[in-house]
Design a protein around this motif. Structure first.
Motif, mmCIF file in Angstrom:
data_model
loop_
_atom_site.group_PDB
_atom_site.id
_atom_site.type_symbol
_atom_site.label_atom_id
_atom_site.label_comp_id
_atom_site.label_asym_id
_atom_site.label_seq_id
_atom_site.Cartn_x
_atom_site.Cartn_y
_atom_site.Cartn_z
ATOM 1 N N PHE A 4 -46.118 30.572 -62.156
ATOM 2 C CA PHE A 4 -46.983 29.840 -63.123
ATOM 3 C C PHE A 4 -46.414 28.488 -63.586
ATOM 4 O O PHE A 4 -45.441 27.861 -63.314
ATOM 5 N N SER A 5 -47.560 27.682 -63.942
ATOM 6 C CA SER A 5 -47.207 26.288 -64.101
ATOM 7 C C SER A 5 -48.304 25.753 -65.000
ATOM 8 O O SER A 5 -49.318 26.337 -65.225
ATOM 9 N N GLY A 6 -47.916 24.615 -65.989
ATOM 10 C CA GLY A 6 -49.038 24.302 -67.075
ATOM 11 C C GLY A 6 -48.927 22.627 -67.014
ATOM 12 O O GLY A 6 -48.252 22.130 -66.421
ATOM 13 N N ILE A 7 -50.101 22.141 -67.465
ATOM 14 C CA ILE A 7 -50.265 20.587 -67.375
ATOM 15 C C ILE A 7 -51.062 20.286 -68.723
ATOM 16 O O ILE A 7 -52.122 20.976 -69.267
ATOM 17 N N GLN A 8 -50.737 19.255 -69.391
ATOM 18 C CA GLN A 8 -51.383 18.784 -70.807
ATOM 19 C C GLN A 8 -52.713 18.012 -70.514
ATOM 20 O O GLN A 8 -52.625 17.224 -69.596
ATOM 21 N N PRO A 9 -53.661 18.460 -71.189
ATOM 22 C CA PRO A 9 -54.911 17.564 -71.318
ATOM 23 C C PRO A 9 -54.687 16.295 -72.111
ATOM 24 O O PRO A 9 -55.274 16.147 -73.067
ATOM 25 N N THR A 122 -40.561 21.938 -81.476
ATOM 26 C CA THR A 122 -40.696 23.386 -81.058
ATOM 27 C C THR A 122 -41.612 23.392 -79.761
ATOM 28 O O THR A 122 -41.872 24.440 -79.163
ATOM 29 N N TYR A 123 -41.790 22.323 -79.151
ATOM 30 C CA TYR A 123 -42.798 22.202 -77.933
ATOM 31 C C TYR A 123 -42.137 23.059 -76.845
ATOM 32 O O TYR A 123 -43.049 23.858 -76.192
ATOM 33 N N PRO A 124 -40.807 23.079 -76.505
ATOM 34 C CA PRO A 124 -40.275 23.817 -75.563
ATOM 35 C C PRO A 124 -40.400 25.206 -75.742
ATOM 36 O O PRO A 124 -40.376 25.863 -74.718
ATOM 37 N N ASP A 130 -45.292 30.248 -72.602
ATOM 38 C CA ASP A 130 -46.275 30.103 -71.497
ATOM 39 C C ASP A 130 -45.769 30.676 -70.393
ATOM 40 O O ASP A 130 -46.488 31.758 -69.553
ATOM 41 N N ILE A 131 -44.423 30.534 -69.946
ATOM 42 C CA ILE A 131 -43.921 30.974 -68.611
ATOM 43 C C ILE A 131 -43.592 32.438 -68.745
ATOM 44 O O ILE A 131 -43.780 33.298 -67.902
ATOM 45 N N LEU A 132 -42.808 32.591 -69.882
ATOM 46 C CA LEU A 132 -42.451 34.249 -70.010
ATOM 47 C C LEU A 132 -43.578 35.236 -69.886
ATOM 48 O O LEU A 132 -43.317 36.402 -69.512
ATOM 49 N N GLU A 138 -41.338 31.626 -60.136
ATOM 50 C CA GLU A 138 -41.387 30.353 -59.727
ATOM 51 C C GLU A 138 -42.222 29.434 -60.755
ATOM 52 O O GLU A 138 -43.329 29.694 -60.991
ATOM 53 N N VAL A 139 -41.798 28.289 -61.081
ATOM 54 C CA VAL A 139 -42.532 27.318 -61.868
ATOM 55 C C VAL A 139 -42.542 25.855 -61.279
ATOM 56 O O VAL A 139 -41.458 25.150 -61.202
ATOM 57 N N PRO A 140 -43.427 25.376 -60.462
ATOM 58 C CA PRO A 140 -43.564 24.214 -59.695
ATOM 59 C C PRO A 140 -43.867 23.330 -60.832
ATOM 60 O O PRO A 140 -44.846 23.240 -61.387
ATOM 61 N N ASP A 143 -39.661 16.687 -61.802
ATOM 62 C CA ASP A 143 -38.288 16.370 -62.233
ATOM 63 C C ASP A 143 -38.066 16.534 -63.833
ATOM 64 O O ASP A 143 -36.874 17.041 -64.042
ATOM 65 N N ASP A 144 -39.042 15.872 -64.419
ATOM 66 C CA ASP A 144 -38.790 15.638 -65.824
ATOM 67 C C ASP A 144 -38.566 17.038 -66.565
ATOM 68 O O ASP A 144 -38.566 16.926 -67.673
ATOM 69 N N GLN A 145 -39.319 18.070 -66.017
ATOM 70 C CA GLN A 145 -39.274 19.408 -66.806
ATOM 71 C C GLN A 145 -37.959 20.164 -66.618
ATOM 72 O O GLN A 145 -38.111 21.349 -67.033
ATOM 73 N N ALA A 179 -40.528 14.054 -56.600
ATOM 74 C CA ALA A 179 -40.487 15.030 -57.565
ATOM 75 C C ALA A 179 -40.506 14.226 -59.011
ATOM 76 O O ALA A 179 -40.481 14.490 -60.185
ATOM 77 N N ARG A 180 -39.940 12.774 -58.799
ATOM 78 C CA ARG A 180 -40.031 11.886 -59.915
ATOM 79 C C ARG A 180 -40.603 10.380 -59.363
ATOM 80 O O ARG A 180 -39.836 9.630 -58.911
ATOM 81 N N VAL A 181 -41.957 10.289 -59.608
ATOM 82 C CA VAL A 181 -42.694 8.987 -59.307
ATOM 83 C C VAL A 181 -42.290 8.165 -60.296
ATOM 84 O O VAL A 181 -42.564 8.635 -61.684
ATOM 85 N N MET A 182 -41.849 6.923 -60.040
ATOM 86 C CA MET A 182 -41.388 6.103 -60.893
ATOM 87 C C MET A 182 -42.619 4.787 -61.094
ATOM 88 O O MET A 182 -43.510 4.961 -60.529
HETATM 89 P P1 TYM Z 1 -47.046 17.230 -68.419
HETATM 90 O O1 TYM Z 1 -48.465 17.354 -68.760
HETATM 91 O O2 TYM Z 1 -46.586 15.957 -69.027
HETATM 92 O O3 TYM Z 1 -47.082 16.914 -66.631
HETATM 93 C C1 TYM Z 1 -47.685 17.776 -65.693
HETATM 94 C C2 TYM Z 1 -46.613 18.057 -64.646
HETATM 95 O O4 TYM Z 1 -46.609 16.753 -63.997
HETATM 96 C C3 TYM Z 1 -45.178 16.355 -63.524
HETATM 97 N N1 TYM Z 1 -44.732 14.859 -63.755
HETATM 98 C C4 TYM Z 1 -44.304 14.217 -62.709
HETATM 99 N N2 TYM Z 1 -43.855 14.458 -61.647
HETATM 100 C C5 TYM Z 1 -43.470 13.556 -60.800
HETATM 101 N N3 TYM Z 1 -43.271 12.364 -61.063
HETATM 102 C C6 TYM Z 1 -43.855 11.777 -62.308
HETATM 103 N N4 TYM Z 1 -43.671 10.380 -62.788
HETATM 104 C C7 TYM Z 1 -44.192 12.851 -63.473
HETATM 105 N N5 TYM Z 1 -44.689 12.915 -64.609
HETATM 106 C C8 TYM Z 1 -45.222 14.110 -64.893
HETATM 107 C C9 TYM Z 1 -44.448 17.188 -64.815
HETATM 108 O O5 TYM Z 1 -43.143 17.233 -64.244
HETATM 109 C C10 TYM Z 1 -45.325 18.288 -64.927
HETATM 110 O O6 TYM Z 1 -44.963 19.354 -63.819
HETATM 111 N N6 TYM Z 1 -44.497 20.456 -70.553
HETATM 112 C C11 TYM Z 1 -45.134 20.253 -69.586
HETATM 113 C C12 TYM Z 1 -46.545 21.071 -69.729
HETATM 114 C C13 TYM Z 1 -46.339 22.643 -69.791
HETATM 115 C C14 TYM Z 1 -45.756 23.589 -68.923
HETATM 116 C C15 TYM Z 1 -45.633 24.599 -69.340
HETATM 117 C C16 TYM Z 1 -45.203 23.206 -67.616
HETATM 118 C C17 TYM Z 1 -46.578 23.304 -70.849
HETATM 119 N N7 TYM Z 1 -46.110 24.788 -70.721
HETATM 120 C C18 TYM Z 1 -45.256 25.850 -68.477
HETATM 121 C C19 TYM Z 1 -44.842 24.234 -66.643
HETATM 122 C C20 TYM Z 1 -44.756 25.684 -67.401
HETATM 123 C C21 TYM Z 1 -45.720 18.849 -69.670
HETATM 124 O O7 TYM Z 1 -45.766 18.096 -70.474
HETATM 125 O O8 TYM Z 1 -46.394 18.359 -68.384
#
Ligand code: TYM
Length: 322
Positions: A4-9, A122-124, A130-132, A138-140, A143-145, A179-182
């Motif tokens: 499972f994974s998520g991304i914000q619009p 309370t965001y996290p 979401d995940i549970l 596995e949650v791909p 690094d920031d998460q 995993a962490r693009v700068m």
């Molecule tokens: P979000 O929407 O900010 O980012 C989505 C995904 O992109 C990754 N990411 C990065 N990876 C590498 N380098 C970077 N600079 C970079 N910036 C962002 C994030 O790590 C993420 O995987 N809280 C989450 C959304 C979320 C979620 C979930 C994720 C909500 N529920 C459940 C997983 C499982 C977030 O704000 O991602």
């Protein structure tokens, strides 16, 4: 393997989102993978209703253009499966203020918003819900998460301990490189949708000219040696990681081929443009049929709700709800 994974619009995706998260999702897609556009999370931002609606559909198109196939995996919109908000409340009642206020993302964001709202704190917990809900293994994520994933594990364990085995305890996974693009202008800070300057972040669908310009202007250093060394050479190391992630090499292998920053940058720009151009074309085609995208989301929500409903009922019953 349940994924499972998520991304914000919250606007156009940048290269960090793509390399750190979305590409891993594509690699891990199967009938057991659930990918969610987390529109409820985006409500913690300053965002107009029209922008949220538009960005949600645009993100669906971006995910599919990146290679997610709704015939293979489940793609859905968080707010269309009401169990997310419902489980969120149950989990808020097992999480503490102390653990939430220690989250680095909360500390950073609350400093930037005057009179920040409770949802930011309370965001996290919503993320844990979401995940549970999907019995996720596995949650791909990038690094920031990591810290949010740790919190999810803590909440699951605390719940299981107090109310009996209810949730599977998931792990987060990160790609080996990128995993962490700068930020291209401030390479000691991560590339961020909200904080990075226009030159600091490469959006997936920037024009070829902008991609070239941003990479050419990326901050490096003055010693002129192409070497992979994060502490001493963050700017160059960032470019090498991006390159390696796209070419399938290691950053050191890429470094070994170059002696000059200029050449590295122009080859990297060409590689980024070549990789993203077909995705942009596909994105635009998909976006031309928004009704089809809505149908994909509706089908996804139905499949997701079948799993989430079962887990939600189990958690509610464990806590003593009738
Ligand atoms: P979000 O929407 O900010 O980012 C989505 C995904 O992109 C990754 N990411 C990065 N990876 C590498 N380098 C970077 N600079 C970079 N910036 C962002 C994030 O790590 C993420 O995987 N809280 C989450 C959304 C979320 C979620 C979930 C994720 C909500 N529920 C459940 C997983 C499982 C977030 O704000 O991602």
């Amino acid at each position: 393997m349940r994924v499972f994974s998520g991304i914000q619009p919250s606007g156009p995706l940048h290269l960090g989102n793509y390399l750190g998260a979305v590409r891993q999702w594509v690699d891990a897609q199967s009938s057991d993978a659930f990918y969610c556009v987390v529109d409820l999370h985006a409500l913690t931002l300053e965002i107009s209703p029209d922008a949220l609606r538009e960005q949600t559909i645009d993100l669906l198109a971006t995910l599919m253009a990146s290679g997610l196939d709704p015939e293979i995996c489940t793609i859905f919109i968080q707010s269309q499966v009401s169990y997310h908000a419902q489980l969120n409340w149950l989990l808020e009642c097992v999480s503490t203020y102390g653990e939430l206020s220690r989250m680095v993302a909360f500390k950073e964001k609350s400093q930037r918003q005057e009179g920040y709202r409770v949802g930011l704190l309370t965001y996290p917990v919503l993320m844990a819900a979401d995940i549970l809900l999907y019995e996720t293994e596995e949650v791909p994520v990038g690094d920031d998460q990591r810290q949010h994933l740790e919190l999810t594990r803590d909440v699951a364990e605390k719940f299981n301990h107090r109310f009996g085995e209810t949730f599977r305890v998931p792990v987060g996974t990160q790609p080996k490189v990128a995993a962490r693009v700068m930020d291209l202008q401030e390479p000691t800070r991560k590339m961020s949708k909200s904080i990075s300057s226009p030159l600091g972040k490469l959006n997936m669908f920037d024009s070829p000219r902008d991609i070239e310009k941003k990479i050419t202007k990326a901050v490096t250093d003055t010693d002129g040696e192409v070497r992979f060394d994060w502490p001493k050479k963050p700017g160059v190391s960032n470019l090498l990681e991006i390159f390696a992630s796209l070419s399938g090499e290691t950053p050191a292998q890429v470094a070994a081929r170059y002696t000059r920053y200029g050449e590295l940058k122009s080859d990297l720009a060409a590689l980024v443009i070549e990789t993203l151009a077909p995705l942009k074309r596909r994105h635009d085609e998909l976006l031309a049929s928004p009704d089809e995208l809505r149908r994909v989301a509706a089908r996804g929500a139905e499949k997701a709700a079948a799993v989430a409903g079962m887990v939600y009922q189990r958690a509610a019953a464990a806590m003593g709800l009738a």
